[in-house]
Design a protein around this motif. Sequence first.
Motif, short mmCIF file in Angstrom:
data_model
loop_
_atom_site.label_atom_id
_atom_site.label_comp_id
_atom_site.label_asym_id
_atom_site.label_seq_id
_atom_site.Cartn_x
_atom_site.Cartn_y
_atom_site.Cartn_z
N SER A 97 0.86 -1.18 0.00
CA SER A 97 0.00 0.00 0.00
C SER A 97 0.90 1.24 0.00
O SER A 97 1.55 1.54 1.00
N LYS A 149 -2.83 -4.99 -3.86
CA LYS A 149 -2.56 -3.55 -3.78
C LYS A 149 -3.64 -2.79 -3.04
O LYS A 149 -3.48 -1.63 -2.72
N GLY A 150 -4.76 -3.43 -2.75
CA GLY A 150 -5.83 -2.75 -2.05
C GLY A 150 -6.47 -3.68 -1.04
O GLY A 150 -6.37 -4.89 -1.15
#
Length: 175
Positions: free
Chosen positions: A29, A104-105
Amino acid sequence: MAMTFPDFDLVCDQEIESRKLYTNLFLISGSKILLGLKKRGLGQGKWNGFGGKVESEETIEEGAIREMKEEAGIDVDLVEKIGILEFVFSGRPQALETHIFVAKGYSGELIESEEMYPQWFPWSMDAIPFDTMWSDDHLWFPYLQQNQKFKGKFYIDGNDEATILGATLNPVESL
């Protein structure tokens, strides 16, 4: 950035009877990476990604997502397979095939579970706690940081899991 030391096939002459599927998921992140301190079982006391065994009724990706939820309490999205590592331990007939994922999230709130203590680290090779991770991690983490897909095989001393007896590690176009 291919690596061979010494050649895996030359030092690993034992027969592999089966493979066990594992996942290892890293959440990135911004300029941070989430690692978990393993509190029990295989890898106790080591920092690592989140993962474990793949259940028979799930895909490898589903297993990675489930393990992240169980170990850190969060849901991840945008999961991408970045690597596959095979670990063979001397004197053991079963290899461990570990699929490395990046997310990534995420959504939800991080929690400490019975198995893992999650902590954010700066996403810098100098800030990653390699001295308290598996002995092979520092070798393939540069691929992870460069978002380069990779495959590797590690032959590990079955009596001293910190000793790498042989390995191959190579970038690949696809997995």
